[in-house]
Design a protein around this motif. Sequence first.
Motif, PDB file in Angstrom:
ATOM      1  N   SER A  81       0.939  -1.343   0.078  1.00 11.24           N
ATOM      2  CA  SER A  81       0.160   0.203  -0.115  1.00 11.24           C
ATOM      3  C   SER A  81       0.992   1.253  -0.008  1.00 11.24           C
ATOM      4  O   SER A  81       0.667   2.162  -0.639  1.00 11.24           O
ATOM      5  N   ALA A  82       2.188   1.328   0.583  1.00  9.51           N
ATOM      6  CA  ALA A  82       2.878   2.263   0.906  1.00  9.51           C
ATOM      7  C   ALA A  82       3.476   2.656  -0.835  1.00  9.51           C
ATOM      8  O   ALA A  82       3.497   3.800  -1.033  1.00  9.51           O
ATOM      9  N   LEU A  83       3.821   1.490  -1.436  1.00  5.02           N
ATOM     10  CA  LEU A  83       4.265   1.695  -2.821  1.00  5.02           C
ATOM     11  C   LEU A  83       3.239   2.398  -3.776  1.00  5.02           C
ATOM     12  O   LEU A  83       3.413   3.166  -4.463  1.00  5.02           O
ATOM     13  N   ASP A  84       2.001   1.591  -3.558  1.00  2.92           N
ATOM     14  CA  ASP A  84       0.748   2.476  -4.305  1.00  2.92           C
ATOM     15  C   ASP A  84       0.616   3.741  -4.009  1.00  2.92           C
ATOM     16  O   ASP A  84       0.614   4.668  -5.045  1.00  2.92           O
ATOM     17  N   ALA A  85       0.802   4.384  -2.885  1.00  2.00           N
ATOM     18  CA  ALA A  85       0.477   5.582  -2.453  1.00  2.00           C
ATOM     19  C   ALA A  85       1.593   6.581  -2.945  1.00  2.00           C
ATOM     20  O   ALA A  85       1.310   7.702  -2.909  1.00  2.00           O
ATOM     21  N   MET A  86       2.589   6.044  -3.340  1.00  4.26           N
ATOM     22  CA  MET A  86       3.907   6.779  -3.781  1.00  4.26           C
ATOM     23  C   MET A  86       3.433   7.366  -5.236  1.00  4.26           C
ATOM     24  O   MET A  86       4.201   8.129  -5.484  1.00  4.26           O
ATOM     25  N   LYS A  87       2.597   6.579  -5.868  1.00  2.00           N
ATOM     26  CA  LYS A  87       2.350   7.026  -7.131  1.00  2.00           C
ATOM     27  C   LYS A  87       3.552   7.335  -8.164  1.00  2.00           C
ATOM     28  O   LYS A  87       3.604   8.136  -8.782  1.00  2.00           O
ATOM     29  N   LEU A  88       4.455   6.466  -8.328  1.00  4.27           N
ATOM     30  CA  LEU A  88       5.593   6.488  -8.902  1.00  4.27           C
ATOM     31  C   LEU A  88       5.174   5.837 -10.380  1.00  4.27           C
ATOM     32  O   LEU A  88       4.185   5.019 -10.610  1.00  4.27           O
TER      33      LEU A  88
END
Length: 192
Positions: A81-88
């Motif tokens: 979820s943290a990676l998704d929230a980073m919107k890279l």
Amino acid sequence: MEPADDPIPELAPTPSPVPQRARVVPVATLLLAASLPIAWLTYPSTGDAALTSAAQGTRAQLYQRAGALPLPVVSPQERASALDAMKLPAEQQVVLEEQLRAQNTELVWLTLWDDCDQDGDVVMVESDAFRQRVPIVHAPRRIAIPRPKSGVVKLTGVHDGGGGITIAVATVTGKVAMPVMVPGQVLGIPVR
């Protein structure tokens, strides 16, 4: 209609005589309450200008004394979820995921908020190749960032809503107020 939605009948309370003086208080209270929104709308906002130069100096000194800020690590359960929230961008996310799998880096939480007046301050957060523009509000905002290889997270002032950009950062040991910033200023925050 379900039984729980049925109104439950109640007896109306019996009115008791009210002394004459007690009737005046509610009227005065209503008049005062009605005038407060008008006073609030016409009172000029000072933004962060209320922060004196002495208070700004104290913030800067306390920040210097804090040293490297210990940031909490993103747990394995929170990683997706943290990676998704980073919107890279997709290619950046693939590279970061590979680095995480190879244990060449780790994600940490950077939690920041406006600890003075919420007035529209905005900063750019940079950690290695990661960059994110962050509007600063009173509610703490938690973003995942790669732990910087240099040991320094950069905050760049983007917009000052008035009186300086005022930010606090949460660490594993507590809150640290950052020095007051101006647009264009870059603050290197040592982290561990």
